[in-house]
Design a protein around this motif. Structure first.
Motif, mmCIF file in Angstrom:
data_model
loop_
_atom_site.group_PDB
_atom_site.id
_atom_site.type_symbol
_atom_site.label_atom_id
_atom_site.label_comp_id
_atom_site.label_asym_id
_atom_site.label_seq_id
_atom_site.Cartn_x
_atom_site.Cartn_y
_atom_site.Cartn_z
ATOM 1 N N MET A 53 0.833 -1.189 0.000
ATOM 2 C CA MET A 53 0.000 0.000 0.000
ATOM 3 C C MET A 53 0.867 1.238 0.000
ATOM 4 O O MET A 53 1.958 1.255 0.578
ATOM 5 C CB MET A 53 -0.916 0.015 1.230
ATOM 6 N N GLY A 54 0.359 2.267 -0.626
ATOM 7 C CA GLY A 54 1.150 3.488 -0.686
ATOM 8 C C GLY A 54 0.305 4.734 -0.787
ATOM 9 O O GLY A 54 -0.909 4.677 -1.015
ATOM 10 N N TRP A 55 0.978 5.848 -0.580
ATOM 11 C CA TRP A 55 0.372 7.171 -0.776
ATOM 12 C C TRP A 55 1.178 7.912 -1.850
ATOM 13 O O TRP A 55 2.411 7.895 -1.828
ATOM 14 C CB TRP A 55 0.397 7.977 0.514
ATOM 15 N N PHE A 56 0.453 8.532 -2.741
ATOM 16 C CA PHE A 56 1.038 9.383 -3.755
ATOM 17 C C PHE A 56 0.346 10.748 -3.655
ATOM 18 O O PHE A 56 -0.717 10.870 -3.051
ATOM 19 C CB PHE A 56 0.815 8.788 -5.150
ATOM 20 N N ARG A 57 0.944 11.744 -4.264
ATOM 21 C CA ARG A 57 0.301 13.056 -4.278
ATOM 22 C C ARG A 57 0.551 13.751 -5.600
ATOM 23 O O ARG A 57 1.538 13.479 -6.280
ATOM 24 C CB ARG A 57 0.800 13.921 -3.114
ATOM 25 N N GLN A 58 -0.359 14.661 -5.906
ATOM 26 C CA GLN A 58 -0.229 15.422 -7.147
ATOM 27 C C GLN A 58 -0.589 16.870 -6.872
ATOM 28 O O GLN A 58 -1.734 17.171 -6.500
ATOM 29 C CB GLN A 58 -1.116 14.837 -8.240
ATOM 30 N N GLU A 84 3.474 16.365 -11.911
ATOM 31 C CA GLU A 84 3.228 14.938 -12.045
ATOM 32 C C GLU A 84 2.870 14.341 -10.680
ATOM 33 O O GLU A 84 3.262 14.851 -9.634
ATOM 34 C CB GLU A 84 4.492 14.243 -12.569
ATOM 35 N N ARG A 85 2.144 13.246 -10.717
ATOM 36 C CA ARG A 85 1.873 12.518 -9.476
ATOM 37 C C ARG A 85 3.190 11.946 -8.973
ATOM 38 O O ARG A 85 3.973 11.386 -9.747
ATOM 39 C CB ARG A 85 0.854 11.402 -9.713
ATOM 40 N N LEU A 95 3.415 20.142 8.727
ATOM 41 C CA LEU A 95 3.096 20.320 7.314
ATOM 42 C C LEU A 95 3.656 21.626 6.769
ATOM 43 O O LEU A 95 3.724 22.649 7.474
ATOM 44 C CB LEU A 95 1.587 20.254 7.108
ATOM 45 N N LYS A 96 4.036 21.570 5.502
ATOM 46 C CA LYS A 96 4.627 22.712 4.814
ATOM 47 C C LYS A 96 3.781 23.064 3.596
ATOM 48 O O LYS A 96 3.061 22.203 3.081
ATOM 49 C CB LYS A 96 6.050 22.365 4.376
ATOM 50 N N PRO A 97 3.900 24.294 3.101
ATOM 51 C CA PRO A 97 3.118 24.660 1.907
ATOM 52 C C PRO A 97 3.380 23.724 0.724
ATOM 53 O O PRO A 97 2.454 23.439 -0.053
ATOM 54 C CB PRO A 97 3.605 26.084 1.608
ATOM 55 N N GLU A 98 4.585 23.214 0.602
ATOM 56 C CA GLU A 98 4.898 22.316 -0.515
ATOM 57 C C GLU A 98 4.257 20.940 -0.378
ATOM 58 O O GLU A 98 4.351 20.126 -1.296
ATOM 59 C CB GLU A 98 6.420 22.178 -0.683
ATOM 60 N N ASP A 99 3.612 20.673 0.746
ATOM 61 C CA ASP A 99 2.854 19.435 0.897
ATOM 62 C C ASP A 99 1.448 19.554 0.306
ATOM 63 O O ASP A 99 0.721 18.551 0.249
ATOM 64 C CB ASP A 99 2.737 19.053 2.382
ATOM 65 N N THR A 100 1.074 20.734 -0.118
ATOM 66 C CA THR A 100 -0.234 20.949 -0.714
ATOM 67 C C THR A 100 -0.369 20.128 -1.986
ATOM 68 O O THR A 100 0.451 20.230 -2.900
ATOM 69 C CB THR A 100 -0.453 22.436 -1.023
ATOM 70 N N ALA A 101 -1.407 19.297 -2.023
ATOM 71 C CA ALA A 101 -1.620 18.407 -3.161
ATOM 72 C C ALA A 101 -2.879 17.581 -2.927
ATOM 73 O O ALA A 101 -3.433 17.582 -1.817
ATOM 74 C CB ALA A 101 -0.429 17.467 -3.340
ATOM 75 N N VAL A 102 -3.282 16.881 -3.965
ATOM 76 C CA VAL A 102 -4.285 15.834 -3.804
ATOM 77 C C VAL A 102 -3.526 14.549 -3.480
ATOM 78 O O VAL A 102 -2.589 14.181 -4.197
ATOM 79 C CB VAL A 102 -5.135 15.653 -5.065
ATOM 80 N N TYR A 103 -3.932 13.900 -2.406
ATOM 81 C CA TYR A 103 -3.263 12.690 -1.948
ATOM 82 C C TYR A 103 -4.095 11.464 -2.347
ATOM 83 O O TYR A 103 -5.298 11.413 -2.085
ATOM 84 C CB TYR A 103 -3.062 12.730 -0.442
ATOM 85 N N TYR A 104 -3.410 10.501 -2.946
ATOM 86 C CA TYR A 104 -4.063 9.301 -3.452
ATOM 87 C C TYR A 104 -3.542 8.062 -2.741
ATOM 88 O O TYR A 104 -2.334 7.902 -2.529
ATOM 89 C CB TYR A 104 -3.808 9.135 -4.938
#
Length: 120
Positions: free
Chosen positions: A34-39, A44-45, A86-95
């Motif tokens: 299992m994993g988490w990705f973000r875009q 790119e994701r 959390l940092k501003p660069e963590d802003t994303a959609v997390y999948y």
């Protein structure tokens, strides 16, 4: 087949914490890595973190090491991502992602994503 539903995203300020959850359907959850990705917008994701089916092995992208923790509960078919500082660069959609490979054939499933916005 595995169906994945993420939750827990939101709008937070710099330095705050969030906990993402991924609920999985299917009796074979425990056999998947299992994993988490973000875009992020316009990007790119990208890989964030992963955990082996046993939960013993975890992997993180360098930018989140020491801040994020991935865990899984095979009895409850859930995957979590604890995100601290959390940092501003963590802003994303997390999948949420479920991955397995059997006899050389790879199978991957994705959730619909949950938005994380970190405001400065």
């Amino acid at each position: 087949q595995v169906q994945l539903v993420e939750s827990g995203g939101g709008l937070v300020q710099v330095g705050a914490s969030l906990r993402l959850s991924c609920a999985a359907s299917g009796r074979t959850f425990s056999s998947y890595t299992m994993g988490w990705f973000r875009q992020a917008p316009g990007k790119e994701r990208e890989f964030v973190a992963a955990i082996s089916w046993t939960g013993y092995n975890t992997y993180y992208t360098d930018s989140v090491k020491g801040r994020f923790t991935i865990t899984r509960d095979n009895a409850k078919n859930t995957l979590s991502l604890q995100m601290n500082n959390l940092k501003p660069e963590d802003t994303a959609v997390y999948y949420c992602n479920a991955y397995t490979e059997v006899s050389g054939r790879a199978t991957s499933y994705w959730g619909q994503g949950t938005q994380v916005t970190v405001s400065s």
